[in-house]
Each structure stands twice: as C-alpha cells, then as structure tokens.
Design a protein around this motif. Structure first.
Motif, PDB file in Angstrom:
ATOM      1  N   LEU A 261      42.522  27.150 -16.425  1.00 49.77           N
ATOM      2  CA  LEU A 261      41.595  26.307 -15.665  1.00 49.77           C
ATOM      3  C   LEU A 261      42.213  25.021 -15.126  1.00 49.77           C
ATOM      4  O   LEU A 261      41.793  24.531 -14.067  1.00 49.77           O
ATOM      5  CB  LEU A 261      40.390  25.933 -16.540  1.00 49.77           C
ATOM      6  N   ALA A 262      43.164  24.465 -15.822  1.00 42.75           N
ATOM      7  CA  ALA A 262      43.682  23.149 -15.460  1.00 42.75           C
ATOM      8  C   ALA A 262      44.450  23.195 -14.138  1.00 42.75           C
ATOM      9  O   ALA A 262      45.252  24.091 -13.895  1.00 42.75           O
ATOM     10  CB  ALA A 262      44.584  22.621 -16.566  1.00 42.75           C
ATOM     11  N   GLU A 263      44.184  22.196 -13.302  1.00 37.42           N
ATOM     12  CA  GLU A 263      44.895  22.030 -12.037  1.00 37.42           C
ATOM     13  C   GLU A 263      45.585  20.672 -12.043  1.00 37.42           C
ATOM     14  O   GLU A 263      45.044  19.685 -12.538  1.00 37.42           O
ATOM     15  CB  GLU A 263      43.922  22.106 -10.854  1.00 37.42           C
ATOM     16  N   ARG A 264      46.798  20.627 -11.467  1.00 38.96           N
ATOM     17  CA  ARG A 264      47.570  19.381 -11.450  1.00 38.96           C
ATOM     18  C   ARG A 264      48.076  19.151 -10.034  1.00 38.96           C
ATOM     19  O   ARG A 264      49.174  19.556  -9.684  1.00 38.96           O
ATOM     20  CB  ARG A 264      48.724  19.466 -12.449  1.00 38.96           C
ATOM     21  N   ALA A 265      47.256  18.489  -9.243  1.00 40.07           N
ATOM     22  CA  ALA A 265      47.614  18.277  -7.845  1.00 40.07           C
ATOM     23  C   ALA A 265      48.589  17.118  -7.687  1.00 40.07           C
ATOM     24  O   ALA A 265      49.311  17.049  -6.695  1.00 40.07           O
ATOM     25  CB  ALA A 265      46.356  18.015  -7.015  1.00 40.07           C
ATOM     26  N   GLU A 266      48.631  16.220  -8.656  1.00 36.78           N
ATOM     27  CA  GLU A 266      49.503  15.052  -8.574  1.00 36.78           C
ATOM     28  C   GLU A 266      49.850  14.596  -9.980  1.00 36.78           C
ATOM     29  O   GLU A 266      49.124  14.888 -10.939  1.00 36.78           O
ATOM     30  CB  GLU A 266      48.804  13.934  -7.812  1.00 36.78           C
ATOM     31  N   PRO A 267      50.983  13.900 -10.138  1.00 31.40           N
ATOM     32  CA  PRO A 267      51.375  13.448 -11.484  1.00 31.40           C
ATOM     33  C   PRO A 267      50.330  12.530 -12.098  1.00 31.40           C
ATOM     34  O   PRO A 267      49.716  11.708 -11.419  1.00 31.40           O
ATOM     35  CB  PRO A 267      52.693  12.695 -11.214  1.00 31.40           C
ATOM     36  N   GLY A 268      50.137  12.702 -13.395  1.00 29.68           N
ATOM     37  CA  GLY A 268      49.202  11.832 -14.105  1.00 29.68           C
ATOM     38  C   GLY A 268      47.748  12.158 -13.885  1.00 29.68           C
ATOM     39  O   GLY A 268      46.864  11.365 -14.248  1.00 29.68           O
ATOM     40  N   THR A 269      47.455  13.315 -13.307  1.00 31.52           N
ATOM     41  CA  THR A 269      46.068  13.713 -13.043  1.00 31.52           C
ATOM     42  C   THR A 269      45.874  15.183 -13.390  1.00 31.52           C
ATOM     43  O   THR A 269      46.714  16.022 -13.057  1.00 31.52           O
ATOM     44  CB  THR A 269      45.697  13.484 -11.562  1.00 31.52           C
ATOM     45  N   VAL A 270      44.778  15.473 -14.065  1.00 35.40           N
ATOM     46  CA  VAL A 270      44.409  16.851 -14.378  1.00 35.40           C
ATOM     47  C   VAL A 270      42.978  17.077 -13.896  1.00 35.40           C
ATOM     48  O   VAL A 270      42.087  16.261 -14.148  1.00 35.40           O
ATOM     49  CB  VAL A 270      44.511  17.135 -15.894  1.00 35.40           C
ATOM     50  N   PHE A 271      42.742  18.194 -13.208  1.00 36.09           N
ATOM     51  CA  PHE A 271      41.414  18.572 -12.744  1.00 36.09           C
ATOM     52  C   PHE A 271      40.938  19.776 -13.550  1.00 36.09           C
ATOM     53  O   PHE A 271      41.701  20.723 -13.789  1.00 36.09           O
ATOM     54  CB  PHE A 271      41.438  18.955 -11.255  1.00 36.09           C
ATOM     55  N   LEU A 272      39.682  19.751 -13.959  1.00 39.11           N
ATOM     56  CA  LEU A 272      39.050  20.903 -14.598  1.00 39.11           C
ATOM     57  C   LEU A 272      37.779  21.246 -13.831  1.00 39.11           C
ATOM     58  O   LEU A 272      36.963  20.353 -13.532  1.00 39.11           O
ATOM     59  CB  LEU A 272      38.707  20.594 -16.053  1.00 39.11           C
ATOM     60  N   PRO A 273      37.566  22.522 -13.518  1.00 39.51           N
ATOM     61  CA  PRO A 273      36.364  22.907 -12.775  1.00 39.51           C
ATOM     62  C   PRO A 273      35.113  22.759 -13.640  1.00 39.51           C
ATOM     63  O   PRO A 273      34.993  23.389 -14.691  1.00 39.51           O
ATOM     64  CB  PRO A 273      36.631  24.369 -12.404  1.00 39.51           C
ATOM     65  N   GLY A 274      34.177  21.930 -13.168  1.00 36.90           N
ATOM     66  CA  GLY A 274      33.007  21.616 -13.981  1.00 36.90           C
ATOM     67  C   GLY A 274      32.166  22.817 -14.338  1.00 36.90           C
ATOM     68  O   GLY A 274      31.698  22.955 -15.474  1.00 36.90           O
ATOM     69  N   ARG A 275      31.932  23.708 -13.373  1.00 35.18           N
ATOM     70  CA  ARG A 275      31.061  24.850 -13.615  1.00 35.18           C
ATOM     71  C   ARG A 275      31.615  25.747 -14.722  1.00 35.18           C
ATOM     72  O   ARG A 275      30.896  26.141 -15.646  1.00 35.18           O
ATOM     73  CB  ARG A 275      30.897  25.662 -12.319  1.00 35.18           C
ATOM     74  N   GLU A 276      32.915  26.066 -14.624  1.00 33.50           N
ATOM     75  CA  GLU A 276      33.526  26.951 -15.615  1.00 33.50           C
ATOM     76  C   GLU A 276      33.593  26.297 -16.997  1.00 33.50           C
ATOM     77  O   GLU A 276      33.349  26.961 -18.015  1.00 33.50           O
ATOM     78  CB  GLU A 276      34.921  27.367 -15.154  1.00 33.50           C
ATOM     79  N   VAL A 277      33.902  25.019 -17.022  1.00 28.44           N
ATOM     80  CA  VAL A 277      33.987  24.330 -18.317  1.00 28.44           C
ATOM     81  C   VAL A 277      32.610  24.240 -18.959  1.00 28.44           C
ATOM     82  O   VAL A 277      32.450  24.434 -20.165  1.00 28.44           O
ATOM     83  CB  VAL A 277      34.602  22.927 -18.140  1.00 28.44           C
ATOM     84  N   ARG A 278      31.604  23.968 -18.159  1.00 27.25           N
ATOM     85  CA  ARG A 278      30.238  23.855 -18.693  1.00 27.25           C
ATOM     86  C   ARG A 278      29.780  25.166 -19.312  1.00 27.25           C
ATOM     87  O   ARG A 278      28.997  25.182 -20.269  1.00 27.25           O
ATOM     88  CB  ARG A 278      29.287  23.435 -17.572  1.00 27.25           C
ATOM     89  N   ALA A 279      30.249  26.303 -18.786  1.00 29.18           N
ATOM     90  CA  ALA A 279      29.824  27.608 -19.276  1.00 29.18           C
ATOM     91  C   ALA A 279      30.529  28.041 -20.551  1.00 29.18           C
ATOM     92  O   ALA A 279      30.149  29.041 -21.163  1.00 29.18           O
ATOM     93  CB  ALA A 279      30.064  28.661 -18.184  1.00 29.18           C
ATOM     94  N   LEU A 280      31.538  27.300 -20.966  1.00 29.08           N
ATOM     95  CA  LEU A 280      32.303  27.687 -22.160  1.00 29.08           C
ATOM     96  C   LEU A 280      31.478  27.470 -23.429  1.00 29.08           C
ATOM     97  O   LEU A 280      30.625  26.569 -23.482  1.00 29.08           O
ATOM     98  CB  LEU A 280      33.583  26.852 -22.260  1.00 29.08           C
ATOM     99  N   PRO A 281      31.745  28.243 -24.487  1.00 28.93           N
ATOM    100  CA  PRO A 281      31.127  27.953 -25.790  1.00 28.93           C
ATOM    101  C   PRO A 281      31.506  26.540 -26.224  1.00 28.93           C
ATOM    102  O   PRO A 281      32.618  26.059 -25.947  1.00 28.93           O
ATOM    103  CB  PRO A 281      31.753  29.008 -26.714  1.00 28.93           C
ATOM    104  N   ALA A 282      30.609  25.872 -26.910  1.00 29.28           N
ATOM    105  CA  ALA A 282      30.805  24.460 -27.241  1.00 29.28           C
ATOM    106  C   ALA A 282      32.114  24.206 -27.981  1.00 29.28           C
ATOM    107  O   ALA A 282      32.814  23.220 -27.716  1.00 29.28           O
ATOM    108  CB  ALA A 282      29.622  23.959 -28.068  1.00 29.28           C
ATOM    109  N   ALA A 283      32.455  25.100 -28.930  1.00 29.17           N
ATOM    110  CA  ALA A 283      33.665  24.885 -29.727  1.00 29.17           C
ATOM    111  C   ALA A 283      34.918  24.948 -28.864  1.00 29.17           C
ATOM    112  O   ALA A 283      35.897  24.235 -29.124  1.00 29.17           O
ATOM    113  CB  ALA A 283      33.758  25.921 -30.851  1.00 29.17           C
TER     114      ALA A 283
END
Length: 355
Positions: A261-283
């Motif tokens: 899921l992690a995207e790194r478009a530039e140094p020092g920054t990480v993007f995570l897609p909100g929809r997919e992360v929200r759907a994950l089990p809490a743990a």
C-alpha cells in the motif's frame, strides 16, 4: 582442555542447574543459526555470570553442537554507583578465568533523556554492547535475562496498558541479541554460580523501591505468588510466549500489507490510501500506520496512532497530527470528481527535519 572439564573417576556429578544452563545455551545458539563468534554481556550478577560460565564451557572446547565457537565478554560500567568500577574489574577477572576472551570493560555515560534511569541505562548499555560486537566481529550478543525477568516484563506491560508486542515480552533470539535463559528461573542461576564456585555481585538497585522493576521484583511478584499460589511467574512467562507468537504473525501480515500500500513520491513522505487502510482489520490497520511512522523516524504511541486513525473517519479535522519523532500526518481531501462513497483521501506522512 580446562581443568574445569577434566574427567576423573572422582569427579562429582554435574549439578542439574549447570546442565540446564548449558543445554539452554546450546538450544539458543542452534536457534540463532550456530554463530561462530559471540559476546556475553555480563554485569557480575548471578544471571549473567551463570550465563558466562555456561558459554565458557563450550568456548573452552572450541565448539558447541559440532559447530566452532569463540566467545568473549563485555562488562559495562554505568558509573551510577561508587562500587561499579571495582565490580567491573573483578567481574572481568572472573570471566578471563572462565576462559572467555577477549574480555572488555567499557565505561559508559548514561545520558538523561527523561525516560527514567532504567531506560537510560539500558540505552547506554545496548549501544556499548553493539559497538563491541561490531569491533570484534561477533555475530551475536548473549544476555542473561531469565524467566523471572520475562514475567516482570509482562506485568509491567499490563500496568502500562501496552500492546501485544510489548506483552509478548523478550524473544530468545531477536536480531543481534540472544537470551538463552528465558526458560530458567533466577534461582537456577544462583545455583549455577554456587556450583561453579563463582561469587556474583548483588546489585543494590535490584531491591531499591525507587525503581518500578525493583518494586515488582521484591514486592508485587512475591505477593502474587503468596495470594494466587505458585506458578504465577511461569504463567506470566507463558502468556509472553503465546502473545509473542501472535505478535510475530500480526507484524508479518502488517508488513506485507504495508509493502503493498505504501507510496513514496518524494523523500521523507509516505502516502497510504485511506479507503484501503480504513477497510483493514483494526489489529493490522494500527500496525500499518505505525510502520509508516517508524519508516520516517517517528515513535508511534497509542494515543497518537488513535488520532491518526480518526483521520480516516472523514469527520472533523484533516490534520496534521503531530507524532513524536518530528513526523506529521494529514488527510488529503477527496478528489472533487470522485463519486460519493467511492474514494477516501490519502493519508500523508511527512518527516520534518530537526532544527
């Protein structure tokens, strides 16, 4: 062969505690992949001195389980008490007599960081051990933590409201460190020292009520044993073993998900897609968020991660949420052309240079 290992008709039978200690070392080294060069971290206390004696048994022979073995030792002097320098020198002499080589005494400066004296001393000690391991080319550093230490760790974790990883306690083999005695009681190490003719140093801070771990060791654990019956220590250590396996699986699964899921478009920054992360089990979700923070050098805490998770609800503030370690997290707005309910804004994790 050392006189300690010399066979003779009159040789006394091997003390059972000594046998258990040696078997524990052998099993741990097997799990660690049979390292050929190890260092023992030794304070001079019964636990680490018994460990040194068990390791030295194999080092004098030059092998363990059919695999070559060299073993040295490091005595770290924290300088927190007047007697520690002399204790360190005496301990180093005992380790040389046992047959460990090289033996180094390293004085460290315990820097005040606000984390408390126990944590600060631990940080200084581990840094010294890692430096010595690198200098000598040791593949592993062996530490003398026992089953009692494991139980105390779990109890402290419960009191602090820690998560599965913390309650999972110490692992027998984890990265550089090997802890062969996690299945042995503290009384076993005292017995080993007596059988080997070694006089351990009893650190007065271990019974100093100013330290939380000391209060657990001298007050709370004996109270629990007396009120709940014997076996409490073993039960807490068993809990650590069970939760440790669970934590290993969850961490592995979270790492796999994070990698996808992690995207790194530039140094020092990480993007995570909100929809997919929200759907994950809490743990898994909380671990994925923590991995993003850690990748950028931050220190995820329960409260801050909970605040980051609330960004996924799309209610209230979009951030930024400040996380210890100079990391901030915010939620990007949804694209204006996105259909309602089809896309969540990305979470943006940013590392800010320290000024």
């Amino acid at each position: 062969m050392s006189s300690r290992d010399a066979a003779s008709p009159s040789r006394r039978r091997l003390n059972p505690a000594v046998g258990r200690a040696r078997n524990a070392v052998k099993d741990a080294l097997e799990e660690a992949g049979w390292p050929s060069r190890v260092l023992v971290g030794c304070s001079g206390g019964a636990d680490s001195l018994a460990l040194a004696a068990a390791v030295a048994h194999f080092a004098r022979r030059g092998e363990v389980g059919g695999h070559p073995l060299e073993a040295g030792a490091v005595v770290v002097d924290h300088g927190l008490q007047e007697a520690t320098a002399e204790v360190a020198r005496t301990t180093a002499g005992l380790l040389l007599e046992l047959g460990l080589s090289p033996v180094r005494v390293v004085a460290v400066e315990v820097r005040r960081s606000g984390e408390g004296p126990e944590a600060e001393a631990r940080t200084a000690r581990l840094a010294a051990l890692e430096a010595e391991a690198n200098a000598w080319g040791a593949q592993r550093v062996l530490l003398g933590h026992t089953l009692d230490d494991q139980a105390e760790q779990v109890l402290l974790g419960l009191a602090r409201g820690s998560g599965t990883r913390s309650l999972g306690g110490m692992r027998r083999v984890r990265e550089l460190y090997v802890r062969p005695f996690l299945g042995l009681r503290r009384a076993d190490t005292v017995e080993v020292c007596a059988a080997e003719g070694l006089e351990p140093w009893f650190d007065p801070t271990n019974s100093d009520p100013r330290y939380m771990r000391s209060r657990v060791r001298t007050g709370i654990m004996p109270f629990l044993e007396s009120e709940l019956g014997p076996g409490v220590t073993e039960g807490l250590a068993r809990t650590a073993a069970i939760l440790g396996r669970d934590a290993d699986y969850l961490d592995s699964e979270a790492g796999r998900v994070y990698g996808s899921l992690a995207e790194r478009a530039e140094p020092g920054t990480v993007f995570l897609p909100g929809r997919e992360v929200r759907a994950l089990p809490a743990a898994i979700r909380s671990r994925v968020l923590a991995l993003a923070v850690v990748e950028l050098g931050g220190q995820p805490t329960f409260e801050r991660l909970a605040a980051v998770e609330r960004l996924l609800d799309r209610r209230g503030s979009a951030g930024p949420i400040e996380v210890p370690g100079h990391v901030s997290v915010r939620r990007q707005p949804r694209r204006k052309d996105a259909a309602p309910g089809t896309e969540y804004g990305k979470l943006v994790f940013v590392s800010h240079p320290r000024r």
